[in-house]
Design a protein around this motif. Structure first.
Motif, PDB file in Angstrom:
ATOM      1  N   GLN A  80       0.851  -1.231   0.104  1.00  0.00           N
ATOM      2  CA  GLN A  80      -0.014   0.131  -0.150  1.00  0.00           C
ATOM      3  C   GLN A  80       0.843   1.201  -0.022  1.00  0.00           C
ATOM      4  O   GLN A  80       0.579   2.386  -0.795  1.00  0.00           O
ATOM      5  N   ALA A  81       2.065   1.178   0.599  1.00  0.00           N
ATOM      6  CA  ALA A  81       2.834   2.381   0.804  1.00  0.00           C
ATOM      7  C   ALA A  81       3.442   2.633  -0.484  1.00  0.00           C
ATOM      8  O   ALA A  81       3.760   3.626  -0.873  1.00  0.00           O
ATOM      9  N   PHE A  82       3.929   1.243  -1.286  1.00  0.00           N
ATOM     10  CA  PHE A  82       4.257   1.673  -2.632  1.00  0.00           C
ATOM     11  C   PHE A  82       3.466   2.106  -3.548  1.00  0.00           C
ATOM     12  O   PHE A  82       3.826   2.857  -4.556  1.00  0.00           O
ATOM     13  N   ALA A  83       2.154   1.848  -3.488  1.00  0.00           N
ATOM     14  CA  ALA A  83       1.174   2.487  -4.418  1.00  0.00           C
ATOM     15  C   ALA A  83       0.975   3.925  -3.734  1.00  0.00           C
ATOM     16  O   ALA A  83       0.674   4.641  -5.052  1.00  0.00           O
ATOM     17  N   ASP A  84       1.084   4.312  -2.759  1.00  0.00           N
ATOM     18  CA  ASP A  84       1.150   5.978  -2.388  1.00  0.00           C
ATOM     19  C   ASP A  84       2.209   6.474  -3.177  1.00  0.00           C
ATOM     20  O   ASP A  84       1.975   7.571  -3.632  1.00  0.00           O
ATOM     21  N   ILE A  85       3.325   5.914  -3.250  1.00  0.00           N
ATOM     22  CA  ILE A  85       4.679   6.410  -4.174  1.00  0.00           C
ATOM     23  C   ILE A  85       4.356   6.735  -5.539  1.00  0.00           C
ATOM     24  O   ILE A  85       4.525   7.346  -6.179  1.00  0.00           O
ATOM     25  N   ASP A  86       3.516   5.360  -6.059  1.00  0.00           N
ATOM     26  CA  ASP A  86       3.213   5.565  -7.345  1.00  0.00           C
ATOM     27  C   ASP A  86       1.999   6.618  -7.962  1.00  0.00           C
ATOM     28  O   ASP A  86       2.133   7.153  -8.697  1.00  0.00           O
ATOM     29  N   VAL A  87       1.220   6.887  -6.936  1.00  0.00           N
ATOM     30  CA  VAL A  87       0.292   7.949  -7.082  1.00  0.00           C
ATOM     31  C   VAL A  87       1.075   9.283  -7.245  1.00  0.00           C
ATOM     32  O   VAL A  87       0.667   9.977  -8.109  1.00  0.00           O
ATOM     33  N   GLN A  88       1.910   9.456  -6.064  1.00  0.00           N
ATOM     34  CA  GLN A  88       2.733  10.751  -6.442  1.00  0.00           C
ATOM     35  C   GLN A  88       3.497  10.874  -7.746  1.00  0.00           C
ATOM     36  O   GLN A  88       3.773  11.963  -8.106  1.00  0.00           O
ATOM     37  N   LEU A  89       4.183   9.680  -7.989  1.00  0.00           N
ATOM     38  CA  LEU A  89       5.088   9.837  -9.327  1.00  0.00           C
ATOM     39  C   LEU A  89       4.074   9.891 -10.298  1.00  0.00           C
ATOM     40  O   LEU A  89       4.594  10.758 -11.294  1.00  0.00           O
ATOM     41  N   LYS A  90       2.984   9.320 -10.359  1.00  0.00           N
ATOM     42  CA  LYS A  90       2.013   9.608 -11.601  1.00  0.00           C
ATOM     43  C   LYS A  90       1.686  11.225 -11.804  1.00  0.00           C
ATOM     44  O   LYS A  90       1.650  11.866 -12.694  1.00  0.00           O
ATOM     45  N   GLN A  91       1.416  11.736 -10.458  1.00  0.00           N
ATOM     46  CA  GLN A  91       1.119  13.207 -10.572  1.00  0.00           C
ATOM     47  C   GLN A  91       2.369  13.996 -11.074  1.00  0.00           C
ATOM     48  O   GLN A  91       2.009  15.049 -11.777  1.00  0.00           O
ATOM     49  N   ARG A  92       3.221  13.669 -10.413  1.00  0.00           N
ATOM     50  CA  ARG A  92       4.536  14.502 -10.965  1.00  0.00           C
ATOM     51  C   ARG A  92       4.809  14.165 -12.425  1.00  0.00           C
ATOM     52  O   ARG A  92       4.956  15.054 -13.067  1.00  0.00           O
ATOM     53  N   ASN A  93       4.562  13.187 -12.926  1.00  0.00           N
ATOM     54  CA  ASN A  93       4.640  12.774 -14.360  1.00  0.00           C
ATOM     55  C   ASN A  93       3.654  13.436 -15.196  1.00  0.00           C
ATOM     56  O   ASN A  93       3.835  13.997 -16.360  1.00  0.00           O
ATOM     57  N   ASP A  94       2.543  13.718 -14.668  1.00  0.00           N
ATOM     58  CA  ASP A  94       1.417  14.576 -15.345  1.00  0.00           C
ATOM     59  C   ASP A  94       1.736  15.781 -15.368  1.00  0.00           C
ATOM     60  O   ASP A  94       1.335  16.457 -16.336  1.00  0.00           O
ATOM     61  N   LEU A  95       2.579  16.383 -14.520  1.00  0.00           N
ATOM     62  CA  LEU A  95       2.823  17.852 -14.191  1.00  0.00           C
ATOM     63  C   LEU A  95       3.921  18.074 -15.575  1.00  0.00           C
ATOM     64  O   LEU A  95       3.967  19.444 -15.800  1.00  0.00           O
ATOM     65  N   ILE A  96       4.793  17.229 -15.396  1.00  0.00           N
ATOM     66  CA  ILE A  96       5.999  17.559 -16.275  1.00  0.00           C
ATOM     67  C   ILE A  96       5.906  18.091 -17.597  1.00  0.00           C
ATOM     68  O   ILE A  96       6.450  18.983 -18.122  1.00  0.00           O
ATOM     69  N   PRO A  97       4.861  17.404 -18.511  1.00  0.00           N
ATOM     70  CA  PRO A  97       4.670  17.971 -19.810  1.00  0.00           C
ATOM     71  C   PRO A  97       4.366  19.530 -19.761  1.00  0.00           C
ATOM     72  O   PRO A  97       4.554  20.202 -20.711  1.00  0.00           O
TER      73      PRO A  97
END
Length: 189
Positions: free
Chosen positions: A34-51
């Motif tokens: 579950q903690a790793f899934a939380d990291i995934d959510v934050q990484l996805k948000q960051r990846n969505d912001l980068i473009p």
């Protein structure tokens, strides 16, 4: 008769220890997942912001194509990573590329004053803080799982239950750690 009762009590105690240890391992394994899934959510948000960030910088620093391409490649690698180790490597690469992007932005005063860029920078900073917290939570969950898995008597049968290996931590690789401690970047906006 007393011998059977003693053997029965020992068997019941042994089964209780096994069940308790198994349930503890399962709970800690789920917590780490579950903690790793939380990291995934934050990484996805960051990846969505980068473009959006790259597009904003492109308008001001179009001749800095190498830096923009590096950020885009790093984002693609981060989006395609699946395992903890792959995500750590991709995250380290993306963090380095973003640092270079912000260093490029330093040379463009109009960009530094652009409200869209400032908002994107604020959002990215917020995501980075949340990501750091998620990494700490994940590493704590992994440490707890690894400790319980290695403790007696759990270590005796953890492998039988499918918990034979330590979970990897989400940590900065040695090269990046050395670079950070040697000369931390100074980026001002």
């Amino acid at each position: 008769m007393i011998t059977f009762i003693i053997i029965g009590v020992i068997v019941v105690l042994l089964v209780a220890v096994l069940v308790g240890a198994y349930n503890k391992l399962v709970a800690l394994d789920q917590r780490a997942d579950q903690a790793f899934a939380d990291i995934d959510v934050q990484l996805k948000q960051r990846n969505d912001l980068i473009p959006n960030l790259v597009e904003t910088v492109k308008g001001y620093a179009s001749h800095e194509q190498g830096t923009l391409d590096a950020v885009t490649r790093a984002r693609a690698a981060a989006a395609g990573a699946t395992s903890v180790n792959d995500k750590v490597a991709a995250d380290n690469m993306l963090t380095g590329a973003l640092g270079k992007l912000f260093a490029v932005a330093e040379a463009y005063p109009d960009l530094k004053a652009n409200t869209n860029f400032l908002e994107l920078q604020r959002e990215l900073s917020d995501i980075e803080n949340k990501l750091a917290a998620a990494r700490r939570f994940f590493n704590n969950a992994v440490a707890e799982f690894n400790a319980v898995r290695a403790q007696f008597p759990t270590v005796l049968f953890a492998g039988m239950f499918g918990f034979g290996a330590d979970k990897p931590f989400f940590e900065v690789d040695a090269g990046d750690r050395a670079a950070m401690t040697a000369a931390p970047p100074s980026v001002k906006f």
